[in-house]
Design a protein around this motif. Structure first.
Motif, PDB file in Angstrom:
ATOM      1  N   ARG B  86       0.824  -1.217   0.000  1.00 50.08           N
ATOM      2  CA  ARG B  86       0.000   0.000   0.000  1.00 50.08           C
ATOM      3  C   ARG B  86       0.860   1.270   0.000  1.00 50.08           C
ATOM      4  NH1 ARG B  86      -2.629   0.272   5.348  1.00 50.08           N
ATOM      5  NH2 ARG B  86      -0.559   1.083   5.767  1.00 50.08           N
ATOM      6  N   SER B 118      -7.712  -9.164   0.452  1.00 51.69           N
ATOM      7  CA  SER B 118      -6.989  -8.123   1.203  1.00 51.69           C
ATOM      8  C   SER B 118      -6.454  -7.081   0.232  1.00 51.69           C
ATOM      9  CB  SER B 118      -5.821  -8.728   1.995  1.00 51.69           C
ATOM     10  OG  SER B 118      -6.290  -9.666   2.947  1.00 51.69           O
ATOM     11  N   MET B 121      -9.246  -4.935  -1.098  1.00 45.65           N
ATOM     12  CA  MET B 121      -9.688  -3.913  -0.139  1.00 45.65           C
ATOM     13  C   MET B 121      -8.707  -2.742  -0.090  1.00 45.65           C
ATOM     14  SD  MET B 121     -11.453  -5.933   3.070  1.00 45.65           S
ATOM     15  CE  MET B 121     -10.474  -7.432   3.093  1.00 45.65           C
ATOM     16  N   ILE B 122      -7.407  -3.045  -0.176  1.00 41.76           N
ATOM     17  CA  ILE B 122      -6.410  -1.963  -0.198  1.00 41.76           C
ATOM     18  C   ILE B 122      -6.661  -1.052  -1.404  1.00 41.76           C
ATOM     19  CG2 ILE B 122      -3.969  -1.448  -0.621  1.00 41.76           C
ATOM     20  CD1 ILE B 122      -3.270  -3.889   1.075  1.00 41.76           C
ATOM     21  N   LYS B 124      -9.466  -0.709  -3.102  1.00 44.31           N
ATOM     22  CA  LYS B 124     -10.739  -0.020  -2.914  1.00 44.31           C
ATOM     23  C   LYS B 124     -10.539   1.196  -2.011  1.00 44.31           C
ATOM     24  CE  LYS B 124     -15.147  -0.822  -3.898  1.00 44.31           C
ATOM     25  NZ  LYS B 124     -15.489  -0.959  -5.334  1.00 44.31           N
ATOM     26  N   GLU B 125      -9.758   0.992  -0.953  1.00 43.53           N
ATOM     27  CA  GLU B 125      -9.518   2.075   0.003  1.00 43.53           C
ATOM     28  C   GLU B 125      -8.719   3.217  -0.631  1.00 43.53           C
ATOM     29  OE1 GLU B 125     -10.217   2.205   3.807  1.00 43.53           O
ATOM     30  OE2 GLU B 125     -11.858   1.252   2.721  1.00 43.53           O
ATOM     31  N   GLY B 127      -9.338   4.502  -3.287  1.00 43.37           N
ATOM     32  CA  GLY B 127     -10.408   5.379  -3.728  1.00 43.37           C
ATOM     33  C   GLY B 127     -10.134   6.177  -4.986  1.00 43.37           C
ATOM     34  N   THR B 167     -12.658  -2.014  11.251  1.00 38.99           N
ATOM     35  CA  THR B 167     -13.229  -0.970  10.387  1.00 38.99           C
ATOM     36  C   THR B 167     -13.499  -1.526   8.989  1.00 38.99           C
ATOM     37  OG1 THR B 167     -10.954  -0.274  10.055  1.00 38.99           O
ATOM     38  CG2 THR B 167     -12.289   1.079  11.512  1.00 38.99           C
ATOM     39  N   LEU B 168     -12.604  -2.391   8.501  1.00 39.47           N
ATOM     40  CA  LEU B 168     -12.824  -3.000   7.184  1.00 39.47           C
ATOM     41  C   LEU B 168     -13.919  -4.055   7.256  1.00 39.47           C
ATOM     42  CD1 LEU B 168      -9.204  -3.320   5.727  1.00 39.47           C
ATOM     43  CD2 LEU B 168     -10.891  -1.512   5.369  1.00 39.47           C
ATOM     44  N   LYS B 171     -17.138  -2.258   7.049  1.00 38.83           N
ATOM     45  CA  LYS B 171     -17.280  -1.576   5.767  1.00 38.83           C
ATOM     46  C   LYS B 171     -17.567  -2.552   4.618  1.00 38.83           C
ATOM     47  CE  LYS B 171     -14.891   2.219   3.497  1.00 38.83           C
ATOM     48  NZ  LYS B 171     -13.689   3.047   3.572  1.00 38.83           N
ATOM     49  N   TYR B 172     -16.921  -3.711   4.636  1.00 38.41           N
ATOM     50  CA  TYR B 172     -16.969  -4.575   3.451  1.00 38.41           C
ATOM     51  C   TYR B 172     -17.595  -5.946   3.672  1.00 38.41           C
ATOM     52  CZ  TYR B 172     -13.861  -1.096   1.394  1.00 38.41           C
ATOM     53  OH  TYR B 172     -13.320   0.064   0.928  1.00 38.41           O
TER      54      TYR B 172
END
Ligand SMILES: C[S@@+](CC[C@H](N)C(=O)[O-])C[C@H]1O[C@@H](n2cnc3c(N)ncnc32)[C@H](O)[C@@H]1O
Lengths: 121, 279
Positions: B86, B118, B121-122, B124-125, B127, B167-168, B171-172
Protein backbone atom coordinates in the motif's frame (compact mmCIF):
# COMPACT_ATOMS: atom_id res chain seq x y z
CA UNK A 1 5.89 -2.38 30.53
CA UNK A 2 2.49 -1.50 29.05
CA UNK A 3 -0.59 -1.66 31.22
CA UNK A 4 -3.93 -3.18 30.30
CA UNK A 5 -7.18 -2.90 32.23
CA UNK A 6 -9.42 -5.95 31.80
CA UNK A 7 -13.08 -5.09 32.36
CA UNK A 8 -15.45 -8.06 32.57
CA UNK A 9 -17.99 -9.24 35.12
CA UNK A 10 -16.86 -12.85 34.75
CA UNK A 11 -13.93 -13.77 36.95
CA UNK A 12 -13.08 -16.66 34.68
CA UNK A 13 -12.84 -14.44 31.60
CA UNK A 14 -10.72 -11.91 33.53
CA UNK A 15 -8.39 -14.70 34.55
CA UNK A 16 -8.06 -16.09 31.02
CA UNK A 17 -7.48 -12.61 29.58
CA UNK A 18 -4.94 -11.80 32.30
CA UNK A 19 -2.98 -14.91 31.50
CA UNK A 20 -2.90 -14.17 27.76
CA UNK A 21 -1.97 -10.51 28.30
CA UNK A 22 0.75 -11.28 30.81
CA UNK A 23 2.29 -13.61 28.28
CA UNK A 24 2.30 -10.66 25.88
CA UNK A 25 4.20 -8.68 28.53
CA UNK A 26 1.38 -6.50 29.83
CA UNK A 27 0.93 -5.50 33.41
CA UNK A 28 -2.74 -6.25 34.06
CA UNK A 29 -5.42 -4.63 36.28
CA UNK A 30 -8.98 -5.90 36.57
CA UNK A 31 -12.40 -4.34 37.03
CA UNK A 32 -15.71 -6.20 37.35
CA UNK A 33 -17.95 -3.47 35.91
CA UNK A 34 -17.86 -0.14 34.11
CA UNK A 35 -18.00 1.96 37.28
CA UNK A 36 -15.04 0.14 38.83
CA UNK A 37 -13.22 0.63 35.53
CA UNK A 38 -13.86 4.39 35.66
CA UNK A 39 -12.47 4.44 39.21
CA UNK A 40 -9.44 2.49 38.11
CA UNK A 41 -8.76 4.87 35.20
CA UNK A 42 -9.09 7.91 37.46
CA UNK A 43 -6.37 6.46 39.62
CA UNK A 44 -4.20 5.13 36.81
CA UNK A 45 -4.81 5.64 33.10
CA UNK A 46 -3.89 2.35 31.38
CA UNK A 47 -2.34 2.00 27.90
CA UNK A 48 -5.03 -0.44 26.84
CA UNK A 49 -8.50 -1.57 27.90
CA UNK A 50 -10.02 -4.94 27.07
CA UNK A 51 -13.72 -4.29 27.50
CA UNK A 52 -16.83 -6.44 27.92
CA UNK A 53 -20.18 -4.96 26.85
CA UNK A 54 -22.86 -6.34 29.20
CA UNK A 55 -22.03 -5.83 32.86
CA UNK A 56 -24.03 -4.87 35.96
CA UNK A 57 -23.93 -1.30 37.33
CA UNK A 58 -22.28 0.24 34.24
CA UNK A 59 -22.01 -1.29 30.76
CA UNK A 60 -18.92 -1.30 28.61
CA UNK A 61 -20.28 1.23 26.14
CA UNK A 62 -21.22 3.64 28.98
CA UNK A 63 -17.76 3.20 30.43
CA UNK A 64 -16.24 4.01 27.03
CA UNK A 65 -18.30 7.22 26.78
CA UNK A 66 -17.17 8.23 30.26
CA UNK A 67 -13.55 7.33 29.53
CA UNK A 68 -13.33 9.38 26.36
CA UNK A 69 -14.54 12.43 28.33
CA UNK A 70 -11.96 11.99 31.10
CA UNK A 71 -8.68 13.88 31.28
CA UNK A 72 -6.24 11.81 29.24
CA UNK A 73 -9.09 9.47 28.35
CA UNK A 74 -8.30 9.75 24.64
CA UNK A 75 -5.05 7.90 25.10
CA UNK A 76 -5.96 4.31 26.00
CA UNK A 77 -6.47 1.91 23.13
CA UNK A 78 -9.84 0.29 23.75
CA UNK A 79 -10.59 -3.19 22.44
CA UNK A 80 -14.08 -4.51 22.99
CA UNK A 81 -14.31 -8.19 23.81
CA UNK A 82 -17.92 -9.31 23.91
CA UNK A 83 -20.53 -11.84 22.87
CA UNK A 84 -22.40 -8.99 21.15
CA UNK A 85 -21.39 -9.98 17.65
CA UNK A 86 -23.82 -8.18 15.39
CA UNK A 87 -22.79 -5.39 13.10
CA UNK A 88 -24.91 -2.75 14.85
CA UNK A 89 -23.10 -3.22 18.15
CA UNK A 90 -19.76 -3.10 16.33
CA UNK A 91 -20.73 0.11 14.53
CA UNK A 92 -21.87 1.71 17.79
CA UNK A 93 -18.61 0.73 19.47
CA UNK A 94 -16.50 2.28 16.71
CA UNK A 95 -18.63 5.42 16.70
CA UNK A 96 -18.13 5.74 20.45
CA UNK A 97 -14.37 5.53 20.11
CA UNK A 98 -13.40 1.87 20.36
CA UNK A 99 -10.21 1.02 18.47
CA UNK A 100 -10.87 -2.66 17.85
CA UNK A 101 -13.49 -5.28 18.48
CA UNK A 102 -13.22 -8.92 19.45
CA UNK A 103 -16.23 -11.20 19.19
CA UNK A 104 -16.26 -13.92 21.83
CA UNK A 105 -15.22 -16.65 21.98
CA UNK A 106 -11.66 -15.41 21.76
CA UNK A 107 -8.28 -17.04 22.12
CA UNK A 108 -4.74 -15.81 22.50
CA UNK A 109 -4.20 -15.69 18.73
CA UNK A 110 -7.12 -13.31 18.23
CA UNK A 111 -5.99 -11.07 21.10
CA UNK A 112 -2.47 -11.06 19.71
CA UNK A 113 -3.65 -10.31 16.18
CA UNK A 114 -5.95 -7.47 17.29
CA UNK A 115 -3.44 -5.95 19.72
CA UNK A 116 -0.72 -5.89 17.08
CA UNK A 117 -3.11 -4.29 14.57
CA UNK A 118 -3.71 -1.36 16.89
CA UNK A 119 0.00 -1.01 17.59
CA UNK A 120 0.05 -2.34 21.14
CA UNK A 121 2.54 -5.09 20.29
CA UNK B 1 -0.83 -49.03 5.34
CA UNK B 2 1.93 -50.93 3.59
CA UNK B 3 5.17 -49.02 2.88
CA UNK B 4 4.64 -49.51 -0.87
CA UNK B 5 1.21 -47.94 -0.71
CA UNK B 6 2.54 -45.09 1.40
CA UNK B 7 5.24 -44.42 -1.20
CA UNK B 8 2.74 -44.70 -4.02
CA UNK B 9 0.49 -42.00 -2.55
CA UNK B 10 3.44 -39.72 -1.68
CA UNK B 11 4.87 -40.04 -5.19
CA UNK B 12 1.51 -39.29 -6.76
CA UNK B 13 0.98 -36.21 -4.58
CA UNK B 14 4.46 -34.95 -5.41
CA UNK B 15 4.05 -35.55 -9.13
CA UNK B 16 0.68 -33.83 -9.25
CA UNK B 17 1.30 -30.87 -6.94
CA UNK B 18 4.98 -30.63 -6.00
CA UNK B 19 4.10 -31.24 -2.36
CA UNK B 20 6.80 -33.24 -0.64
CA UNK B 21 5.83 -35.59 2.18
CA UNK B 22 8.65 -37.04 4.22
CA UNK B 23 8.77 -40.62 5.49
CA UNK B 24 7.27 -39.78 8.88
CA UNK B 25 4.04 -38.21 7.67
CA UNK B 26 1.88 -41.31 8.03
CA UNK B 27 -0.36 -39.68 10.62
CA UNK B 28 -0.91 -36.68 8.32
CA UNK B 29 -1.81 -38.92 5.40
CA UNK B 30 -4.17 -40.84 7.63
CA UNK B 31 -6.01 -37.81 8.99
CA UNK B 32 -6.24 -36.03 5.64
CA UNK B 33 -7.16 -39.00 3.48
CA UNK B 34 -9.65 -40.93 5.61
CA UNK B 35 -12.41 -38.47 4.62
CA UNK B 36 -11.50 -39.13 0.97
CA UNK B 37 -11.64 -42.87 1.61
CA UNK B 38 -15.10 -42.47 3.14
CA UNK B 39 -16.28 -40.33 0.24
CA UNK B 40 -15.26 -43.07 -2.20
CA UNK B 41 -16.60 -45.76 0.17
CA UNK B 42 -13.25 -47.40 0.75
CA UNK B 43 -12.27 -49.03 4.02
CA UNK B 44 -8.74 -47.74 4.45
CA UNK B 45 -5.75 -46.11 2.78
CA UNK B 46 -4.52 -49.36 1.27
CA UNK B 47 -7.81 -49.53 -0.58
CA UNK B 48 -7.36 -45.89 -1.61
CA UNK B 49 -3.85 -46.63 -2.95
CA UNK B 50 -5.20 -49.60 -4.92
CA UNK B 51 -8.03 -47.52 -6.36
CA UNK B 52 -5.61 -44.70 -7.26
CA UNK B 53 -3.61 -47.13 -9.40
CA UNK B 54 -6.74 -47.66 -11.48
CA UNK B 55 -8.01 -44.07 -11.34
CA UNK B 56 -8.77 -43.50 -15.02
CA UNK B 57 -10.45 -40.11 -15.06
CA UNK B 58 -8.38 -38.67 -12.21
CA UNK B 59 -11.32 -37.87 -9.94
CA UNK B 60 -9.89 -39.61 -6.92
CA UNK B 61 -6.36 -38.42 -7.66
CA UNK B 62 -7.67 -34.88 -7.58
CA UNK B 63 -9.45 -35.46 -4.27
CA UNK B 64 -6.30 -36.93 -2.73
CA UNK B 65 -4.07 -34.07 -3.89
CA UNK B 66 -6.65 -31.52 -2.79
CA UNK B 67 -6.88 -33.12 0.64
CA UNK B 68 -3.11 -33.01 1.08
CA UNK B 69 -2.84 -29.25 0.53
CA UNK B 70 -2.53 -27.00 3.56
CA UNK B 71 -4.93 -24.11 3.12
CA UNK B 72 -4.44 -21.98 6.19
CA UNK B 73 -4.57 -18.30 5.36
CA UNK B 74 -5.43 -14.98 6.99
CA UNK B 75 -6.51 -11.57 5.88
CA UNK B 76 -3.51 -9.23 5.64
CA UNK B 77 -1.26 -12.12 6.63
CA UNK B 78 1.79 -10.82 8.51
CA UNK B 79 0.57 -7.23 7.93
CA UNK B 80 3.95 -5.88 6.78
CA UNK B 81 3.83 -7.07 3.16
CA UNK B 82 0.38 -5.54 2.71
CA UNK B 83 1.43 -2.26 4.36
CA UNK B 84 4.49 -2.26 2.11
CA UNK B 85 2.34 -2.85 -0.96
CA UNK B 86 0.00 0.00 0.00
CA UNK B 87 2.69 2.48 1.03
CA UNK B 88 5.61 1.74 -1.30
CA UNK B 89 4.66 -0.32 -4.34
CA UNK B 90 1.19 1.06 -5.07
CA UNK B 91 2.29 4.74 -5.14
CA UNK B 92 5.11 3.76 -7.51
CA UNK B 93 2.69 1.92 -9.79
CA UNK B 94 0.34 4.89 -9.79
CA UNK B 95 3.16 6.98 -11.20
CA UNK B 96 4.65 4.41 -13.52
CA UNK B 97 1.37 3.30 -15.07
CA UNK B 98 -0.34 6.70 -15.14
CA UNK B 99 -0.35 6.40 -18.94
CA UNK B 100 -2.11 3.09 -19.35
CA UNK B 101 -4.03 3.26 -16.07
CA UNK B 102 -3.90 -0.43 -15.39
CA UNK B 103 -2.60 -2.57 -12.53
CA UNK B 104 -2.38 -6.33 -12.78
CA UNK B 105 -1.89 -8.52 -9.72
CA UNK B 106 -1.52 -12.28 -9.39
CA UNK B 107 -2.23 -14.11 -6.16
CA UNK B 108 -0.58 -17.38 -7.11
CA UNK B 109 -1.71 -19.67 -4.28
CA UNK B 110 -4.76 -17.85 -3.06
CA UNK B 111 -6.30 -20.54 -0.84
CA UNK B 112 -9.66 -19.39 0.56
CA UNK B 113 -9.26 -15.93 -0.90
CA UNK B 114 -8.08 -13.87 2.05
CA UNK B 115 -4.94 -12.76 0.19
CA UNK B 116 -6.54 -11.45 -3.04
CA UNK B 117 -9.44 -9.93 -1.10
CA UNK B 118 -6.99 -8.12 1.20
CA UNK B 119 -5.34 -6.64 -1.88
CA UNK B 120 -8.73 -5.74 -3.35
CA UNK B 121 -9.69 -3.91 -0.14
CA UNK B 122 -6.41 -1.96 -0.20
CA UNK B 123 -7.13 -0.88 -3.77
CA UNK B 124 -10.74 -0.02 -2.91
CA UNK B 125 -9.52 2.08 0.00
CA UNK B 126 -7.17 3.96 -2.34
CA UNK B 127 -10.41 5.38 -3.73
CA UNK B 128 -10.24 8.38 -6.03
CA UNK B 129 -6.59 7.81 -6.89
CA UNK B 130 -7.63 4.73 -8.83
CA UNK B 131 -10.79 6.12 -10.38
CA UNK B 132 -10.86 5.14 -14.04
CA UNK B 133 -8.10 2.56 -13.63
CA UNK B 134 -8.46 -1.02 -14.75
CA UNK B 135 -7.59 -3.37 -11.92
CA UNK B 136 -6.98 -7.05 -12.59
CA UNK B 137 -6.57 -9.36 -9.63
CA UNK B 138 -6.12 -12.93 -10.80
CA UNK B 139 -6.25 -15.44 -7.96
CA UNK B 140 -5.28 -19.04 -8.60
CA UNK B 141 -4.98 -22.25 -6.65
CA UNK B 142 -4.70 -25.92 -7.34
CA UNK B 143 -7.54 -26.88 -5.02
CA UNK B 144 -11.08 -26.65 -6.37
CA UNK B 145 -12.42 -26.82 -2.85
CA UNK B 146 -10.67 -23.64 -1.69
CA UNK B 147 -11.52 -21.87 -4.94
CA UNK B 148 -15.22 -22.57 -4.39
CA UNK B 149 -14.99 -21.19 -0.86
CA UNK B 150 -12.99 -18.19 -2.02
CA UNK B 151 -15.60 -17.34 -4.64
CA UNK B 152 -18.40 -17.54 -2.09
CA UNK B 153 -16.59 -14.93 0.01
CA UNK B 154 -17.95 -16.51 3.20
CA UNK B 155 -15.80 -16.58 6.34
CA UNK B 156 -16.24 -17.75 9.91
CA UNK B 157 -16.22 -15.38 12.85
CA UNK B 158 -12.77 -16.72 13.70
CA UNK B 159 -11.42 -16.01 10.22
CA UNK B 160 -12.64 -12.41 10.09
CA UNK B 161 -10.89 -11.70 13.38
CA UNK B 162 -7.44 -12.81 12.27
CA UNK B 163 -5.71 -9.88 10.60
CA UNK B 164 -8.78 -8.01 9.40
CA UNK B 165 -9.20 -4.57 11.02
CA UNK B 166 -12.72 -4.16 12.41
CA UNK B 167 -13.23 -0.97 10.39
CA UNK B 168 -12.82 -3.00 7.18
CA UNK B 169 -15.10 -5.71 8.57
CA UNK B 170 -17.99 -3.31 9.06
CA UNK B 171 -17.28 -1.58 5.77
CA UNK B 172 -16.97 -4.58 3.45
CA UNK B 173 -18.69 -7.55 5.12
CA UNK B 174 -22.26 -8.57 5.76
CA UNK B 175 -23.36 -10.94 8.46
CA UNK B 176 -24.96 -14.11 7.11
CA UNK B 177 -26.04 -16.10 10.15
CA UNK B 178 -22.90 -17.40 11.81
CA UNK B 179 -20.73 -16.29 8.94
CA UNK B 180 -19.56 -13.10 7.29
CA UNK B 181 -19.68 -12.50 3.55
CA UNK B 182 -17.42 -10.08 1.77
CA UNK B 183 -19.21 -7.49 -0.31
CA UNK B 184 -19.94 -8.11 -4.00
CA UNK B 185 -18.05 -4.92 -4.85
CA UNK B 186 -14.87 -6.55 -3.51
CA UNK B 187 -15.67 -10.03 -4.82
CA UNK B 188 -16.11 -8.71 -8.34
CA UNK B 189 -12.58 -7.27 -8.29
CA UNK B 190 -11.05 -10.76 -8.10
CA UNK B 191 -11.05 -13.43 -10.80
CA UNK B 192 -10.54 -16.92 -9.40
CA UNK B 193 -9.05 -19.61 -11.60
CA UNK B 194 -7.80 -23.14 -11.15
CA UNK B 195 -4.09 -23.29 -11.85
CA UNK B 196 -1.27 -25.65 -10.90
CA UNK B 197 2.04 -23.90 -10.23
CA UNK B 198 3.90 -26.84 -11.74
CA UNK B 199 2.67 -25.67 -15.12
CA UNK B 200 4.01 -22.61 -16.95
CA UNK B 201 1.54 -19.72 -16.53
CA UNK B 202 0.23 -19.28 -20.05
CA UNK B 203 -2.55 -16.92 -21.04
CA UNK B 204 -2.48 -14.83 -17.87
CA UNK B 205 -0.59 -11.91 -19.40
CA UNK B 206 2.02 -9.79 -17.63
CA UNK B 207 1.79 -8.75 -13.98
CA UNK B 208 2.98 -5.75 -11.98
CA UNK B 209 2.71 -7.60 -8.70
CA UNK B 210 2.80 -11.29 -7.76
CA UNK B 211 1.95 -12.64 -4.33
CA UNK B 212 3.27 -16.20 -4.09
CA UNK B 213 3.23 -16.66 -0.37
CA UNK B 214 3.48 -19.69 1.88
CA UNK B 215 3.40 -22.26 -0.86
CA UNK B 216 7.05 -22.65 -1.96
CA UNK B 217 7.86 -23.95 1.52
CA UNK B 218 6.20 -27.23 0.57
CA UNK B 219 8.37 -27.82 -2.51
CA UNK B 220 11.85 -29.13 -3.24
CA UNK B 221 14.61 -26.69 -4.20
CA UNK B 222 14.55 -27.50 -7.90
CA UNK B 223 10.78 -27.04 -8.03
CA UNK B 224 11.04 -23.70 -6.23
CA UNK B 225 13.60 -22.53 -8.79
CA UNK B 226 11.38 -23.60 -11.65
CA UNK B 227 8.31 -21.85 -10.24
CA UNK B 228 10.27 -18.67 -9.51
CA UNK B 229 11.53 -18.79 -13.09
CA UNK B 230 7.96 -19.08 -14.37
CA UNK B 231 6.90 -16.16 -12.21
CA UNK B 232 9.82 -14.07 -13.47
CA UNK B 233 8.66 -14.77 -17.03
CA UNK B 234 5.26 -13.15 -16.43
CA UNK B 235 6.49 -10.23 -14.35
CA UNK B 236 6.84 -6.76 -15.88
CA UNK B 237 10.38 -5.31 -15.71
CA UNK B 238 9.35 -3.05 -12.79
CA UNK B 239 7.34 -5.85 -11.15
CA UNK B 240 7.59 -7.08 -7.59
CA UNK B 241 7.21 -10.48 -5.98
CA UNK B 242 6.06 -11.15 -2.42
CA UNK B 243 7.06 -14.38 -0.70
CA UNK B 244 6.04 -15.76 2.70
CA UNK B 245 7.93 -15.09 5.92
CA UNK B 246 9.82 -18.39 5.76
CA UNK B 247 10.60 -18.18 2.04
CA UNK B 248 13.40 -16.54 0.05
CA UNK B 249 14.93 -16.45 -3.42
CA UNK B 250 18.44 -16.38 -2.03
CA UNK B 251 20.26 -19.55 -2.97
CA UNK B 252 17.15 -20.73 -4.83
CA UNK B 253 16.83 -18.64 -7.99
CA UNK B 254 18.98 -15.93 -9.55
CA UNK B 255 16.02 -14.48 -11.45
CA UNK B 256 15.12 -12.35 -8.41
CA UNK B 257 16.94 -10.11 -5.96
CA UNK B 258 15.69 -8.87 -2.58
CA UNK B 259 14.30 -5.35 -2.66
CA UNK B 260 16.60 -3.40 -0.35
CA UNK B 261 15.07 -2.58 3.06
CA UNK B 262 11.84 -4.42 2.25
CA UNK B 263 11.81 -7.86 3.78
CA UNK B 264 9.97 -10.54 1.83
CA UNK B 265 9.75 -8.39 -1.32
CA UNK B 266 11.75 -9.19 -4.45
CA UNK B 267 12.52 -7.55 -7.77
CA UNK B 268 13.76 -9.00 -11.02
CA UNK B 269 17.49 -9.41 -11.04
CA UNK B 270 18.96 -6.89 -13.43
CA UNK B 271 21.62 -8.77 -15.38
CA UNK B 272 24.85 -7.44 -13.96
CA UNK B 273 26.56 -5.33 -16.62
CA UNK B 274 30.05 -6.66 -17.17
CA UNK B 275 32.65 -4.04 -16.41
CA UNK B 276 34.88 -3.39 -19.37
CA UNK B 277 38.49 -3.08 -18.42
CA UNK B 278 39.94 -0.04 -20.06
CA UNK B 279 43.59 0.25 -21.07
C1 LIG C 1 -0.82 -22.20 3.10
S1 LIG C 1 -1.78 -21.74 1.66
C2 LIG C 1 -1.19 -20.08 1.38
C3 LIG C 1 -2.31 -19.11 1.14
C4 LIG C 1 -1.91 -17.65 0.99
N1 LIG C 1 -1.01 -17.44 -0.14
C5 LIG C 1 -1.25 -17.14 2.26
O1 LIG C 1 -0.07 -16.81 2.26
O2 LIG C 1 -1.94 -17.07 3.29
C6 LIG C 1 -1.03 -22.71 0.37
C7 LIG C 1 -1.91 -22.89 -0.86
O3 LIG C 1 -1.13 -23.38 -1.93
C8 LIG C 1 -1.91 -24.23 -2.72
N2 LIG C 1 -1.03 -25.10 -3.55
C9 LIG C 1 -0.28 -26.13 -3.14
N3 LIG C 1 0.37 -26.69 -4.18
C10 LIG C 1 0.01 -25.98 -5.28
C11 LIG C 1 0.34 -26.05 -6.66
N4 LIG C 1 1.16 -26.99 -7.13
N5 LIG C 1 -0.23 -25.17 -7.51
C12 LIG C 1 -1.09 -24.22 -7.04
N6 LIG C 1 -1.43 -24.09 -5.75
C13 LIG C 1 -0.89 -24.97 -4.88
C14 LIG C 1 -2.76 -24.98 -1.72
O4 LIG C 1 -3.93 -25.51 -2.30
C15 LIG C 1 -3.02 -23.89 -0.66
O5 LIG C 1 -4.28 -23.28 -0.87
Amino acid sequence: MKTCLVVDDSRVIRMVARKILEELDFSVCEAADGQKAVDSCQENMPDAVLLDWNMPIMSGIDFLRALRKMDGGDAPVVVFCTTENDINHIREAIATGANEYIMKPFDSEIIQSKFSQVGLL
Amino acid sequence: MTPENYRHICDLVKRESGLVLSEDKGYLLESRLMPVARKWQLADLDAVAAALRKDQNGGMTRDVVDAMTTNESFFFRDNKPFDQFRDVVLPKLLELSAGKRQIRIWSAACSNGQEPYSLAMILKEAGAKLAGWKIDIIATDLSREVLARAKSGLYSQFEVQRGLPVTLLVKYFKQEGERWQIDASIRSMVQFKEFNLLQPPRGFGVFDVVFCRNVLIYFEAQMKAQILGNVADVLAPHGVLYLGGAETVIGVSDRFAPMPNNRGVYELNRQPVKAVAVG
